[in-house]
Design a protein around this motif. Sequence first.
Motif, mmCIF file in Angstrom:
data_model
loop_
_atom_site.group_PDB
_atom_site.id
_atom_site.type_symbol
_atom_site.label_atom_id
_atom_site.label_comp_id
_atom_site.label_asym_id
_atom_site.label_seq_id
_atom_site.Cartn_x
_atom_site.Cartn_y
_atom_site.Cartn_z
ATOM 1 N N ALA A 29 48.125 35.945 23.019
ATOM 2 C CA ALA A 29 49.304 35.445 23.734
ATOM 3 C C ALA A 29 49.407 36.004 25.148
ATOM 4 C CB ALA A 29 50.567 35.798 22.946
ATOM 5 N N LEU A 30 48.997 37.270 25.323
ATOM 6 C CA LEU A 30 49.239 37.895 26.626
ATOM 7 C C LEU A 30 47.986 38.109 27.475
ATOM 8 C CD1 LEU A 30 51.868 40.575 25.550
ATOM 9 C CD2 LEU A 30 52.274 38.286 26.442
ATOM 10 N N LEU A 31 46.899 38.531 26.841
ATOM 11 C CA LEU A 31 45.723 38.876 27.641
ATOM 12 C C LEU A 31 44.780 37.697 27.877
ATOM 13 C CD1 LEU A 31 44.953 42.378 26.085
ATOM 14 C CD2 LEU A 31 46.287 41.827 28.119
ATOM 15 N N PHE A 32 44.658 36.861 26.859
ATOM 16 C CA PHE A 32 43.742 35.723 26.983
ATOM 17 C C PHE A 32 44.107 34.829 28.180
ATOM 18 C CE2 PHE A 32 41.174 32.385 24.628
ATOM 19 C CZ PHE A 32 40.014 33.128 24.672
ATOM 20 N N PRO A 33 45.399 34.513 28.362
ATOM 21 C CA PRO A 33 45.743 33.683 29.526
ATOM 22 C C PRO A 33 45.318 34.302 30.846
ATOM 23 C CG PRO A 33 47.612 33.883 28.048
ATOM 24 C CD PRO A 33 46.566 34.825 27.550
ATOM 25 N N ILE A 34 45.353 35.659 30.908
ATOM 26 C CA ILE A 34 44.998 36.320 32.163
ATOM 27 C C ILE A 34 43.548 36.019 32.536
ATOM 28 C CG2 ILE A 34 44.760 38.544 33.333
ATOM 29 C CD1 ILE A 34 46.989 39.593 31.574
ATOM 30 N N LEU A 35 42.679 36.031 31.516
ATOM 31 C CA LEU A 35 41.266 35.737 31.770
ATOM 32 C C LEU A 35 41.119 34.358 32.417
ATOM 33 C CD1 LEU A 35 39.586 36.968 28.454
ATOM 34 C CD2 LEU A 35 39.581 38.072 30.683
ATOM 35 N N PHE A 36 41.831 33.388 31.848
ATOM 36 C CA PHE A 36 41.751 32.023 32.372
ATOM 37 C C PHE A 36 42.331 31.946 33.785
ATOM 38 C CE2 PHE A 36 40.794 31.054 28.089
ATOM 39 C CZ PHE A 36 40.159 29.826 28.085
ATOM 40 N N ILE A 37 43.468 32.607 33.958
ATOM 41 C CA ILE A 37 44.138 32.529 35.269
ATOM 42 C C ILE A 37 43.260 33.164 36.346
ATOM 43 C CG2 ILE A 37 46.122 33.379 36.582
ATOM 44 C CD1 ILE A 37 47.669 33.137 33.805
ATOM 45 N N VAL A 38 42.691 34.323 36.030
ATOM 46 C CA VAL A 38 41.833 35.001 37.007
ATOM 47 C C VAL A 38 40.601 34.147 37.302
ATOM 48 C CG1 VAL A 38 40.323 36.989 37.359
ATOM 49 C CG2 VAL A 38 42.610 37.319 36.412
ATOM 50 N N ALA A 39 39.959 33.669 36.242
ATOM 51 C CA ALA A 39 38.724 32.897 36.425
ATOM 52 C C ALA A 39 38.970 31.642 37.252
ATOM 53 C CB ALA A 39 38.145 32.524 35.064
ATOM 54 N N PHE A 40 40.008 30.896 36.910
ATOM 55 C CA PHE A 40 40.242 29.643 37.616
ATOM 56 C C PHE A 40 40.855 29.854 38.995
ATOM 57 C CE2 PHE A 40 39.296 28.049 33.474
ATOM 58 C CZ PHE A 40 38.654 26.850 33.732
ATOM 59 N N SER A 41 41.590 30.941 39.160
ATOM 60 C CA SER A 41 42.112 31.221 40.501
ATOM 61 C C SER A 41 40.975 31.575 41.442
ATOM 62 C CB SER A 41 43.118 32.377 40.446
ATOM 63 O OG SER A 41 44.239 31.994 39.714
ATOM 64 N N LEU A 42 39.985 32.317 40.909
ATOM 65 C CA LEU A 42 38.823 32.658 41.737
ATOM 66 C C LEU A 42 38.005 31.404 42.045
ATOM 67 C CD1 LEU A 42 37.647 36.002 40.084
ATOM 68 C CD2 LEU A 42 38.660 35.701 42.353
ATOM 69 N N ALA A 43 37.826 30.580 41.020
ATOM 70 C CA ALA A 43 37.028 29.372 41.198
ATOM 71 C C ALA A 43 37.678 28.400 42.179
ATOM 72 C CB ALA A 43 36.825 28.694 39.848
ATOM 73 N N LEU A 44 38.992 28.299 42.088
ATOM 74 C CA LEU A 44 39.695 27.334 42.934
ATOM 75 C C LEU A 44 40.368 28.004 44.121
ATOM 76 C CD1 LEU A 44 41.402 25.346 40.029
ATOM 77 C CD2 LEU A 44 39.358 24.689 41.290
ATOM 78 N N GLY A 45 40.157 29.318 44.249
ATOM 79 C CA GLY A 45 40.867 30.083 45.264
ATOM 80 C C GLY A 45 40.595 29.626 46.682
ATOM 81 N N ASP A 46 41.624 29.768 47.510
ATOM 82 C CA ASP A 46 41.510 29.441 48.938
ATOM 83 C C ASP A 46 41.047 28.029 49.176
ATOM 84 O OD1 ASP A 46 42.277 32.043 49.516
ATOM 85 O OD2 ASP A 46 40.200 32.737 49.353
ATOM 86 N N ILE A 47 41.428 27.139 48.269
ATOM 87 C CA ILE A 47 41.070 25.731 48.453
ATOM 88 C C ILE A 47 41.577 25.237 49.794
ATOM 89 C CG2 ILE A 47 41.916 23.451 47.777
ATOM 90 C CD1 ILE A 47 41.305 24.068 44.975
ATOM 91 N N GLY A 48 42.823 25.549 50.090
ATOM 92 C CA GLY A 48 43.425 25.043 51.313
ATOM 93 C C GLY A 48 42.833 25.657 52.565
ATOM 94 N N PRO A 49 42.956 26.970 52.747
ATOM 95 C CA PRO A 49 42.585 27.596 54.011
ATOM 96 C C PRO A 49 41.118 27.418 54.386
ATOM 97 C CG PRO A 49 43.896 29.080 52.667
ATOM 98 C CD PRO A 49 43.600 27.890 51.840
ATOM 99 N N GLU A 50 40.234 27.411 53.408
ATOM 100 C CA GLU A 50 38.818 27.354 53.754
ATOM 101 C C GLU A 50 38.254 25.938 53.765
ATOM 102 O OE1 GLU A 50 36.586 30.090 51.431
ATOM 103 O OE2 GLU A 50 37.603 31.823 52.298
#
Lengths: 393, 248
Positions: A29-50
């Motif tokens: 419930a608590l830790l598993f979502p973090i893995l997904f959020i971190v992974a996808f935020s890194l993958a999709l990170g800075d979509i706008g600025p870059e």
Amino acid sequence: MRLFIRQALLLSLKDTRLFFKDRFALGFALLFPILFIVAFSLALGDIGPEDEQLRMAVATEEENGFSREVIDILTVTETTGVDEWDPKDAGLALHEGRIPGYLLFPVDFTQRIFSGESTEILVITADGDPETKAVLDGLARSIGGRIGTLSLAVRGVTELEGLGSLDLVKLGELGAAPPSIFFTSEQVGDVEPFNATNFTLPGYLTMFVFFAAALGAEAIARERQTQTLERLLANGVRRSSIVGGKMLASLYRGLLQLFFLWVLGIFAFSIDFGTSPLAVIAVSVFMAVASSAFGVMLAALVQTVKSASSAAVLTSLTLAPLGGCWWPLFITPDWMQALARLTPHGWANDAFNKLMLFGAEGQDVLVHIGALALFAVAFLAVAVGRFRTVSAN
Amino acid sequence: MEDFLVASDLTKSFDGTQVVASASFTVRSQEIFGLLGPNGAGKTTTIRMLSTVLDPDEGDIRIGGHSVAGESDAVRRLIGVCPQELALYPELSATDNLVFFGRMAGLPGGEAKARAAEILERVGLTDRAKDAVRKYSGGMKRRVNIAIALMSKPRLLFLDEPTVGIDPQSRNHIFDTVLALRDEGMSVLYTTHYMEEADRLCDRIGIMDAGHVIALGTPVELKTRIGNPDTTTLEEVFLSLTGRSLRD
């Protein structure tokens, strides 16, 4: 009522205690979502600025006139990112996918402005490209506004020349006249560079709050199988208290997930709640209520622990992408956005996106909150109607 | 002795299949009544109807003078149920399990704790009262299962196969507990597949097959039906009445 509240609270507190003793459930419930959020935020990170600068295409059917002057101004430096195209070439380039869209000034653009008639700037974009459409809409609106002011001034001078004297009433009427230039397009909102976590976190939060609630159905089915629900009933516990207690326990878990992941999002990912943080919290709470009702409904519909487990995984992995948990809904085609409306995930994510990405106010998501409340009522109605305390065997 | 439980013409069907058919019997005050039958005979469904969990399609049940249909709350205050499964929370301690079920039955927190301690002593689990039940042996879990049913101070206790899969020591402990409860004034409805267990414990026995109560009487009365009660076993009576064909 007092008995119902007492029994439901005792039951929910016991379930919450069991939840904290179950390390896997807690981690899921608590830790598993973090893995997904971190992974996808890194993958999709800075979509706008870059992103590479978006090149905009403009074309005019006029030989001379205002549109020509506007295009000259827009294309005078490379930094504006505007290219002039021949109208026919622009149409062909759009068709072949070489440009995502363009602005087109009609052949009578200048003539209509001077004659005081309405005219329009056409925004032509490929289907399913809201980003380009938003940019060209903004450009068209800006041009329309500036030329509209100029048109008003020209008409004012013309009218004054005709009157021969200063007529303040007439001038006032001119000022109140509607803008004479329109652009035909659909508004899809402002697209600005954003922190990818602003949509990955609400998306995966929604997914995992529903997922955890759905997996709660497995625990309820197990209790039915081990006859603890039956024992409670024979012990004088009301059926409604069992449903209420199970839903409350699921709600506590959902609220804990929300609190934990939102706080993490603020401090670790610098997410922005937008201009209405209270609205984000309200949407979150209603989403948690809907998810808890969903979990109990699922438990009411399944027969065995195994089927509860399968149903939880199946519904979660189906509803999450449909409801925009894996990718922002606003980049999906219209039909998919319409489909998302059939899921509580879709309403929750759309509300989060509006609030956290597009600067919407609380009142803009009242419909979303209402939809989540309706889902909760519908799920609960099915749960109450179908909830069984006795195993089918 | 007066009848504490009166079941008359109980009938129950699931999806068109009749599971209990016109079953009638009584359980007297301060009596251990054994309900025996092969798998699928309808024993558990009968207990579920008697314990207010299922509504009978037809028939009437009165417990302690109250109708199960119309006064289920009053009936629930008189009964304790120990289901066939281990209906408890393995992650919680024995004390926490008992206190939880006691509080759900309406006991205040302090009273529930005191009652839990008293019952755990009775079933010989005081030393392990604070351990999680999942760490217990099968026999200890069974004793907790029974202990939970005693939390509401019932006058009628339903024990559905309480000794399945446990060692002789735990079984004997359960026998002693049940007999002591009877001697203190409690009525017990006991189901089991172990015939010698029923013979040893039960004052009267009802044998069910295919939803019907096909025989009713004391162990001696039932044995007399097929032979000399001193040499005939209850198992022989059971097989004589229900046949030797395998059941699902």
